[in-house]
Scaffold this motif. Structure first.
Motif, PDB file in Angstrom:
ATOM      1  N   PHE A  91     -18.857  21.341  61.242  1.00 35.32           N
ATOM      2  CA  PHE A  91     -17.832  21.007  60.249  1.00 35.32           C
ATOM      3  C   PHE A  91     -16.504  20.650  60.928  1.00 35.32           C
ATOM      4  O   PHE A  91     -15.780  19.766  60.463  1.00 35.32           O
ATOM      5  N   LYS A  92     -16.199  21.339  62.017  1.00 33.07           N
ATOM      6  CA  LYS A  92     -14.993  20.993  62.783  1.00 33.07           C
ATOM      7  C   LYS A  92     -15.116  19.581  63.357  1.00 33.07           C
ATOM      8  O   LYS A  92     -14.150  18.806  63.337  1.00 33.07           O
ATOM      9  N   LYS A  93     -16.315  19.272  63.853  1.00 33.37           N
ATOM     10  CA  LYS A  93     -16.558  17.942  64.408  1.00 33.37           C
ATOM     11  C   LYS A  93     -16.417  16.881  63.325  1.00 33.37           C
ATOM     12  O   LYS A  93     -15.850  15.806  63.569  1.00 33.37           O
ATOM     13  N   TYR A  94     -16.930  17.189  62.130  1.00 34.38           N
ATOM     14  CA  TYR A  94     -16.820  16.226  61.031  1.00 34.38           C
ATOM     15  C   TYR A  94     -15.359  15.945  60.725  1.00 34.38           C
ATOM     16  O   TYR A  94     -14.943  14.786  60.626  1.00 34.38           O
ATOM     17  N   PHE A  95     -14.565  17.013  60.578  1.00 30.76           N
ATOM     18  CA  PHE A  95     -13.172  16.820  60.193  1.00 30.76           C
ATOM     19  C   PHE A  95     -12.390  16.103  61.295  1.00 30.76           C
ATOM     20  O   PHE A  95     -11.506  15.298  61.011  1.00 30.76           O
ATOM     21  N   SER A  96     -12.744  16.393  62.539  1.00 35.14           N
ATOM     22  CA  SER A  96     -12.091  15.723  63.664  1.00 35.14           C
ATOM     23  C   SER A  96     -12.448  14.239  63.694  1.00 35.14           C
ATOM     24  O   SER A  96     -11.601  13.388  63.995  1.00 35.14           O
ATOM     25  N   SER A  97     -13.706  13.926  63.372  1.00 32.04           N
ATOM     26  CA  SER A  97     -14.177  12.537  63.400  1.00 32.04           C
ATOM     27  C   SER A  97     -13.766  11.754  62.162  1.00 32.04           C
ATOM     28  O   SER A  97     -13.506  10.549  62.230  1.00 32.04           O
ATOM     29  N   TYR A  98     -13.733  12.466  61.001  1.00 36.66           N
ATOM     30  CA  TYR A  98     -13.444  11.781  59.731  1.00 36.66           C
ATOM     31  C   TYR A  98     -12.387  12.564  58.936  1.00 36.66           C
ATOM     32  O   TYR A  98     -12.689  13.138  57.880  1.00 36.66           O
ATOM     33  N   PRO A  99     -11.162  12.627  59.453  1.00 32.72           N
ATOM     34  CA  PRO A  99     -10.120  13.415  58.757  1.00 32.72           C
ATOM     35  C   PRO A  99      -9.820  12.924  57.343  1.00 32.72           C
ATOM     36  O   PRO A  99      -9.297  13.678  56.523  1.00 32.72           O
ATOM     37  N   ARG A 100     -10.143  11.672  57.052  1.00 33.15           N
ATOM     38  CA  ARG A 100      -9.968  11.130  55.708  1.00 33.15           C
ATOM     39  C   ARG A 100     -11.324  10.796  55.067  1.00 33.15           C
ATOM     40  O   ARG A 100     -11.411  10.010  54.127  1.00 33.15           O
ATOM     41  N   GLY A 101     -12.358  11.382  55.612  1.00 33.35           N
ATOM     42  CA  GLY A 101     -13.706  11.102  55.133  1.00 33.35           C
ATOM     43  C   GLY A 101     -13.976  11.644  53.737  1.00 33.35           C
ATOM     44  O   GLY A 101     -13.209  12.456  53.197  1.00 33.35           O
ATOM     45  N   PHE A 102     -15.071  11.208  53.181  1.00 32.53           N
ATOM     46  CA  PHE A 102     -15.436  11.589  51.817  1.00 32.53           C
ATOM     47  C   PHE A 102     -15.633  13.105  51.685  1.00 32.53           C
ATOM     48  O   PHE A 102     -15.347  13.699  50.644  1.00 32.53           O
ATOM     49  N   TYR A 103     -16.116  13.744  52.757  1.00 36.45           N
ATOM     50  CA  TYR A 103     -16.415  15.174  52.714  1.00 36.45           C
ATOM     51  C   TYR A 103     -15.382  16.009  53.490  1.00 36.45           C
ATOM     52  O   TYR A 103     -15.645  17.176  53.807  1.00 36.45           O
ATOM     53  N   ALA A 104     -14.228  15.420  53.807  1.00 39.80           N
ATOM     54  CA  ALA A 104     -13.238  16.104  54.646  1.00 39.80           C
ATOM     55  C   ALA A 104     -12.798  17.436  54.051  1.00 39.80           C
ATOM     56  O   ALA A 104     -12.707  18.452  54.758  1.00 39.80           O
ATOM     57  N   GLU A 105     -12.517  17.461  52.768  1.00 35.12           N
ATOM     58  CA  GLU A 105     -12.062  18.687  52.111  1.00 35.12           C
ATOM     59  C   GLU A 105     -13.124  19.784  52.179  1.00 35.12           C
ATOM     60  O   GLU A 105     -12.841  20.923  52.559  1.00 35.12           O
TER      61      GLU A 105
END
Length: 275
Positions: A91-105
């Protein structure tokens, strides 16, 4: 008996068929097919299969929307499989890669949630607990209007209580040890002194804790025991301090279940301080 045998054979056939299908999917060079199968497995709650497929897909689908979704589903699959350490990292990797991504929140929330689930009991090292607290606070800073905010706040209260409980257990341990390792002297830190210090620091750090009375009672008892075990030149001063602590305790907690104990301590202190 024949019916039971037929049922068992049918189940074995289905399991074998499913396993064969999954093996074909893994070996397939059709990445879209693998992606759709991973999504289907995830939707059906087959998180182990989904995780295996998604591990490769986040690389194979790199640069596409499917890669973003695959990374989030991987984190959720790990979370549902109770691999909380891996889930937090994903989840940290996701937020780092896609800070404005659909699942960021959701990803940021589940960093805290994963660490929350892995937080140990109060007696053990609380590094994961502190990590979870920081993650939830970061989540609320980044998404102040999130629908998940109230849940994050509830989790924070639980985690704070865990840290408070660890301090309480530590203070109680010092008190119970008492003078076990030898007589108290002017040049050494006693167990009672350590109990007092831990409890006082906890009251400063967690002023709104539900365990304030427990800490206050430990301070009172420790000061009384410290006075009783003091050398002659320190005894009077420490009994006066213990007496003041008892009065302070009664003023703050007049209905305490330990009221009788405080009054008993005061009576004993007065016999020394008035002589």
């Amino acid at each position: 008996m024949k019916i039971r045998t037929i049922i068992l054979c049918s189940a074995a056939f289905l399991l074998t068929g499913c396993a064969s299908e999954f093996n074909r999917v893994i070996k397939s060079s059709d990445y879209d097919y693998r992606y759709e199968y991973a999504k289907q497995s995830f939707a059906e709650g087959k998180f182990t299969r989904a995780e295996i497929l998604l591990q490769d897909l986040i690389t194979l689908k790199k640069g596409t929307d499917e890669a973003e979704e695959s990374l989030y589903m991987l984190g959720m699959s790990q979370y549902m499989n109770r691999d909380y350490e891996s889930a937090a990292a994903t989840f940290k990797k996701y937020f780092s890669s896609y800070p404005r991504g659909f699942y960021a929140e959701q990803a940021m929330f589940y960093v805290g949630q994963s660490l929350f689930e892995s937080a140990p009991e109060p007696r053990l090292d609380q590094t994961p607990t502190i990590g979870a607290i920081n993650a939830y606070q970061q989540f609320m800073d980044l998404f102040p209007y999130s629908e998940l905010r109230s849940k994050a706040q509830d989790r924070l209260v639980e985690l704070q209580d865990k840290l408070v409980m660890k301090e309480l257990l530590s203070a109680e341990l010092y008190y119970n040890l008492g003078g076990y390792f030898g007589n108290i002297n002017d040049n050494s830190e006693s167990n009672y002194n350590s109990s007092i210090i831990v409890a006082q620091n906890a009251l400063k750090t967690y002023p709104y804790s539900n365990y304030r009375e427990d800490f206050a009672c430990l301070i009172m008892k420790s000061k009384f025991q410290l006075a009783q075990n003091s050398s002659a030149d320190k005894k009077l001063e420490r009994y006066q301090d213990a007496e003041d602590e008892c009065y302070g305790f009664l003023n703050e907690y007049p209905e305490s279940k330990n009221r009788e104990l405080a009054e008993k301590f005061i009576e004993k202190c007065k016999k020394i301080t008035k002589d």
